[in-house]
Design an enzyme around this catalytic site. Structure first.
Site, PDB file in Angstrom:
ATOM      1  N   CYS A  60      39.782-114.407 -42.661  1.00  0.00           N
ATOM      2  CA  CYS A  60      40.944-114.865 -42.032  1.00  0.00           C
ATOM      3  C   CYS A  60      40.232-115.962 -40.912  1.00  0.00           C
ATOM      4  CB  CYS A  60      41.404-113.761 -41.021  1.00  0.00           C
ATOM      5  SG  CYS A  60      42.664-112.824 -42.341  1.00  0.00           S
TER       6      CYS A  60
HETATM    7  N1  LIG Z   1      43.313-109.193 -44.587  1.00  0.00           N
HETATM    8  C1  LIG Z   1      43.382-109.075 -42.991  1.00  0.00           C
HETATM    9  O1  LIG Z   1      42.657-108.436 -42.495  1.00  0.00           O
HETATM   10  C2  LIG Z   1      44.557-109.612 -42.579  1.00  0.00           C
HETATM   11  C3  LIG Z   1      45.304-110.575 -42.975  1.00  0.00           C
HETATM   12  N2  LIG Z   1      46.469-111.300 -42.258  1.00  0.00           N
HETATM   13  C4  LIG Z   1      47.429-112.053 -42.948  1.00  0.00           C
HETATM   14  O2  LIG Z   1      48.242-111.375 -43.721  1.00  0.00           O
HETATM   15  C5  LIG Z   1      48.530-112.157 -45.164  1.00  0.00           C
HETATM   16  C6  LIG Z   1      48.202-111.232 -46.171  1.00  0.00           C
HETATM   17  O3  LIG Z   1      46.796-110.984 -46.370  1.00  0.00           O
HETATM   18  P1  LIG Z   1      46.172-109.956 -47.130  1.00  0.00           P
HETATM   19  O4  LIG Z   1      46.971-108.720 -47.113  1.00  0.00           O
HETATM   20  O5  LIG Z   1      44.722-109.966 -46.745  1.00  0.00           O
HETATM   21  O6  LIG Z   1      46.472-110.733 -48.444  1.00  0.00           O
HETATM   22  P2  LIG Z   1      46.029-109.912 -50.083  1.00  0.00           P
HETATM   23  O7  LIG Z   1      45.620-111.129 -50.988  1.00  0.00           O
HETATM   24  O8  LIG Z   1      45.207-108.707 -49.782  1.00  0.00           O
HETATM   25  O9  LIG Z   1      47.414-109.373 -50.802  1.00  0.00           O
HETATM   26  C7  LIG Z   1      48.444-110.096 -51.114  1.00  0.00           C
HETATM   27  C8  LIG Z   1      49.158-109.303 -52.377  1.00  0.00           C
HETATM   28  O10 LIG Z   1      50.294-109.867 -52.598  1.00  0.00           O
HETATM   29  C9  LIG Z   1      50.593-110.018 -54.096  1.00  0.00           C
HETATM   30  N3  LIG Z   1      51.313-110.969 -54.473  1.00  0.00           N
HETATM   31  C10 LIG Z   1      51.021-112.047 -54.909  1.00  0.00           C
HETATM   32  N4  LIG Z   1      52.308-112.981 -55.249  1.00  0.00           N
HETATM   33  C11 LIG Z   1      53.261-112.117 -55.102  1.00  0.00           C
HETATM   34  C12 LIG Z   1      54.691-112.121 -55.544  1.00  0.00           C
HETATM   35  N5  LIG Z   1      55.435-113.296 -55.842  1.00  0.00           N
HETATM   36  N6  LIG Z   1      55.572-111.067 -55.060  1.00  0.00           N
HETATM   37  C13 LIG Z   1      54.716-110.020 -54.715  1.00  0.00           C
HETATM   38  N7  LIG Z   1      53.673-109.775 -54.485  1.00  0.00           N
HETATM   39  C14 LIG Z   1      52.902-110.908 -54.597  1.00  0.00           C
HETATM   40  C15 LIG Z   1      49.111-109.869 -54.549  1.00  0.00           C
HETATM   41  O11 LIG Z   1      49.301-109.459 -55.862  1.00  0.00           O
HETATM   42  C16 LIG Z   1      48.447-109.053 -53.491  1.00  0.00           C
HETATM   43  O12 LIG Z   1      48.602-107.683 -53.881  1.00  0.00           O
HETATM   44  C17 LIG Z   1      47.758-113.358 -45.006  1.00  0.00           C
HETATM   45  O13 LIG Z   1      48.488-114.397 -44.482  1.00  0.00           O
HETATM   46  C18 LIG Z   1      46.611-113.136 -44.017  1.00  0.00           C
HETATM   47  O14 LIG Z   1      46.237-114.186 -43.277  1.00  0.00           O
HETATM   48  C19 LIG Z   1      46.713-110.905 -40.998  1.00  0.00           C
HETATM   49  C20 LIG Z   1      45.960-110.091 -40.421  1.00  0.00           C
HETATM   50  C21 LIG Z   1      44.878-109.362 -40.764  1.00  0.00           C
HETATM   51  O1  LIG Z   2      43.545-112.457 -38.967  1.00  0.00           O
HETATM   52  C1  LIG Z   2      42.784-111.669 -39.420  1.00  0.00           C
HETATM   53  O2  LIG Z   2      42.876-111.543 -40.598  1.00  0.00           O
HETATM   54  C2  LIG Z   2      42.193-110.956 -38.421  1.00  0.00           C
HETATM   55  O3  LIG Z   2      40.676-111.510 -38.167  1.00  0.00           O
HETATM   56  C3  LIG Z   2      39.863-110.901 -37.478  1.00  0.00           C
HETATM   57  O4  LIG Z   2      39.544-109.692 -38.221  1.00  0.00           O
HETATM   58  P1  LIG Z   2      38.281-109.459 -39.186  1.00  0.00           P
HETATM   59  O5  LIG Z   2      38.230-110.821 -39.950  1.00  0.00           O
HETATM   60  O6  LIG Z   2      38.800-108.202 -40.078  1.00  0.00           O
HETATM   61  O7  LIG Z   2      36.811-109.251 -38.626  1.00  0.00           O
HETATM   62  P2  LIG Z   2      36.369-109.194 -37.070  1.00  0.00           P
HETATM   63  O8  LIG Z   2      36.071-107.943 -36.555  1.00  0.00           O
HETATM   64  O9  LIG Z   2      37.132-110.057 -36.249  1.00  0.00           O
HETATM   65  O10 LIG Z   2      35.138-110.376 -37.425  1.00  0.00           O
HETATM   66  C4  LIG Z   2      35.148-111.334 -37.780  1.00  0.00           C
HETATM   67  C5  LIG Z   2      33.713-112.139 -37.877  1.00  0.00           C
HETATM   68  O11 LIG Z   2      33.361-112.556 -36.621  1.00  0.00           O
HETATM   69  C6  LIG Z   2      31.863-111.890 -36.652  1.00  0.00           C
HETATM   70  N1  LIG Z   2      31.589-111.654 -35.095  1.00  0.00           N
HETATM   71  C7  LIG Z   2      32.617-110.726 -34.449  1.00  0.00           C
HETATM   72  C8  LIG Z   2      32.398-110.280 -33.507  1.00  0.00           C
HETATM   73  C9  LIG Z   2      31.176-110.850 -32.440  1.00  0.00           C
HETATM   74  O12 LIG Z   2      31.184-110.403 -31.461  1.00  0.00           O
HETATM   75  N2  LIG Z   2      30.446-111.610 -33.230  1.00  0.00           N
HETATM   76  C10 LIG Z   2      30.616-112.098 -34.643  1.00  0.00           C
HETATM   77  O13 LIG Z   2      29.883-112.718 -35.087  1.00  0.00           O
HETATM   78  C11 LIG Z   2      31.874-110.844 -37.724  1.00  0.00           C
HETATM   79  O14 LIG Z   2      30.472-110.782 -38.074  1.00  0.00           O
HETATM   80  C12 LIG Z   2      32.774-111.276 -38.745  1.00  0.00           C
HETATM   81  O15 LIG Z   2      31.887-112.196 -39.594  1.00  0.00           O
HETATM   82  C13 LIG Z   2      40.524-110.484 -36.185  1.00  0.00           C
HETATM   83  O16 LIG Z   2      39.657-109.709 -35.355  1.00  0.00           O
HETATM   84  C14 LIG Z   2      41.933-109.573 -36.387  1.00  0.00           C
HETATM   85  O17 LIG Z   2      42.389-109.302 -35.150  1.00  0.00           O
HETATM   86  C15 LIG Z   2      42.724-110.248 -37.409  1.00  0.00           C
HETATM   87  O18 LIG Z   2      43.921-109.689 -37.641  1.00  0.00           O
END
Ligand SMILES: NC(=O)C1=CN([C@@H]2O[C@H](COP(=O)(O)OP(=O)(O)OC[C@H]3O[C@@H](n4cnc5c(N)ncnc54)[C@H](O)[C@@H]3O)[C@@H](O)[C@H]2O)C=CC1
Ligand SMILES: O=C(O)[C@H]1O[C@H](OP(=O)(O)OP(=O)(O)OC[C@H]2O[C@@H](n3ccc(=O)[nH]c3=O)[C@H](O)[C@@H]2O)[C@H](O)[C@@H](O)[C@@H]1O
Length: 430
Positions: free
Chosen positions: A269
């Site tokens: 992300c």
């Molecule tokens: N992974 C994280 O920690 C976080 C992600 N986000 C955001 O949330 C969003 C989703 O991220 P993830 O869950 O990590 O993605 P992901 O890639 O893990 O999951 C996406 C899912 O959507 C499915 N998919 C694809 N096309 C489809 C369709 N047409 N209909 C139904 N399902 C379909 C895929 O098969 C997959 O299971 C992104 O915008 C990301 O930036 C926000 C906060 C945290």
């Molecule tokens: O949009 C997203 O997907 C998510 O991105 C991050 O979450 P994540 O990527 O899971 O992990 P973090 O714990 O934030 O770490 C991100 C990166 O920063 C690095 N980091 C983190 C903290 C720190 O003090 N220093 C540092 O180098 C970590 O090693 C890692 O590579 C944000 O923390 C979440 O709030 C957000 O929802």
């Protein structure tokens, strides 16, 4: 309430299980049949602490999964939790979102009563109103603001603590434009907010909600880069950066979290989201100098690590152990791991690389099939000329005698976690 979640990845699966936990009836829709089958069998398709238990408890009852969009018709609101990757030039790639919105719109054409469509994915400002809503209108033949509404609810969970973060958030951001959408969003989140310890609810507009997500991630990424800039200065002056950072963290305006200096930020992300908001800013004629600097500092940290190594050993022909391949501890996710640019640079310099990670080796092998991999940190260090620590796994902090098996041990610690020994050349990156 009856909710449908489109996409069952990290976010979609977590929020579906958690919404079921707080009492909603939830259906997950995903195009991946394996993901759907796994969920319906009561297991989690992704590795997240606590998620298996929630899915086991609710699958077949308040939680089910399907590949059939028709399931949306029996729900009151749909959350779009699809990936929003980067294009080669850093812009957000909305093709997956658009395809899902089209399928959803075609299904909503058959719905008789009101529906709310909520963007959960991270999208640049105006996407929900100017990209998603028109696709939904075109495919459904309905009009936004009349037969259905759109809303935006950004997600702040972290991989590795997703369930805990979602069920007990610092804040819930609800973006909408109509009273009806605002009421529906409130009804979705009320049961969660009631049981959370201290969650603030921010009701705002749709594009503000979209921007809050980027501002949040950009701020955290820039905070780490600023910390790395300061820690680099500390190192040049022989100042202990950990003492400096601990001290500034005591100022409540700065805060003690995300002050971890080292080899920088990676993951699925921060890199893509910072790139997307930079590209979006440039599209409207604004140069986001702070964010560009945050990226530049982050790109430089692995290069600095190699420079420090070169002060002690010529990497050409040297056997270099890279400890940590995941982008952070607690996950097998290697997307944008700092180990990637570091190993690229080591290979360019002619080093013989051996990698080790407690859980991420198989994922990393897909990206680097030709380097050596060890089964343990001790095996990676055995016969190595140098060790580079990239991920702050606890087990690396516990390494001590294992360094004896190296040839003239040289350790460059990108996370400042290794216990120092007087008889070892130890360099912290910062
Ligand atoms: N992974 C994280 O920690 C976080 C992600 N986000 C955001 O949330 C969003 C989703 O991220 P993830 O869950 O990590 O993605 P992901 O890639 O893990 O999951 C996406 C899912 O959507 C499915 N998919 C694809 N096309 C489809 C369709 N047409 N209909 C139904 N399902 C379909 C895929 O098969 C997959 O299971 C992104 O915008 C990301 O930036 C926000 C906060 C945290
Ligand atoms: O949009 C997203 O997907 C998510 O991105 C991050 O979450 P994540 O990527 O899971 O992990 P973090 O714990 O934030 O770490 C991100 C990166 O920063 C690095 N980091 C983190 C903290 C720190 O003090 N220093 C540092 O180098 C970590 O090693 C890692 O590579 C944000 O923390 C979440 O709030 C957000 O929802």
């Amino acid at each position: 309430m009856r909710l449908s979640i489109i996409g069952s990845g990290y976010v979609g699966t977590t929020i579906a299980a958690c919404f079921a936990e707080v009492g909603h009836e939830v259906v997950n829709v995903d195009i991946d049949e394996d993901v759907v089958a796994t969920l319906n069998s009561g297991e989690s398709p992704i590795h997240e602490p606590g998620l298996d238990d929630l899915i086991e408890e609710h699958a077949g009852d308040r939680l089910r999964a399907t590949t059939d969009y028709e399931a949306v018709l029996d729900t009151d609101a749909t959350f779009l939790a699809l990936s929003t990757p980067s294009t080669d030039d850093g812009h957000i790639d909305l093709s997956i979102m658009e395809a899902a919105a089209e399928s959803l719109g075609a299904t909503l054409a058959e719905k008789d009563d009101y529906h709310l469509v909520v963007t959960k994915s991270t999208v640049v400002p105006t996407t929900t109103e100017e990209v998603i809503a028109p696709v939904l209108e075109e495919a459904s033949g309905k009009t936004v603001g009349e037969e259905f509404d759109v809303g935006m609810n950004p997600e702040f969970l972290r991989e590795g603590s997703a369930v805990e973060d979602f069920l007990d958030p610092d804040k819930v951001v609800l973006g909408s434009h109509t009273d009806r959408a605002a009421e529906t969003l409130r009804a979705v989140f009320d049961p969660l907010v009631e049981q959370a310890s201290d969650a603030a609810v921010v009701e705002t507009g749709i594009r503000e909600a979209e921007m809050i997500k980027y501002a949040n991630n950009a701020f955290l990424a820039a905070k780490i880069s600023l910390v790395n800039d300061l820690a680099n200065i500390c190192k040049e002056y022989g100042v202990d950066s950990s003492e400096v950072l601990d001290a500034i963290g005591l100022d409540s305006r700065i805060g003690s979290e995300f002050l971890g200096a080292g080899v920088g930020w990676g993951g699925s992300c921060f890199p893509k989201d910072v790139a997307a908001i930079i590209a979006a800013a440039r599209d409207v004629g604004y140069e986001p100098a702070m964010l560009e600097a945050a990226v530049a500092v982050n790109d430089r940290q692995p290069v600095r690590m190699l420079d420090i190594l070169r002060d002690h050993v010529d990497p050409s022909g040297a056997r270099v152990a890279v400890l940590g391949l995941a982008f952070k501890p607690g996950t097998d996710d290697v997307r944008n791991s700092r180990a990637i640019p570091l190993i690229d640079a080591l290979l360019d310099a002619g080093a013989d690389v051996v990698g080790y990670d407690p859980v991420a080796t198989e994922n990393f092998r897909e990206r680097f099939p030709d380097i050596d991999y060890a089964d343990s940190a001790a095996a990676a260090l055995d016969g190595a000329d140098a060790a580079l620590v990239v991920t702050d796994w606890d087990e690396f902090a516990a390494l001590y005698d294992e360094f004896d098996a190296m040839n003239d041990p040289i350790v460059v610690d990108g996370r400042s976690i290794v216990t120092r020994r007087d008889d070892i050349v130890y360099e912290s990156l910062v």
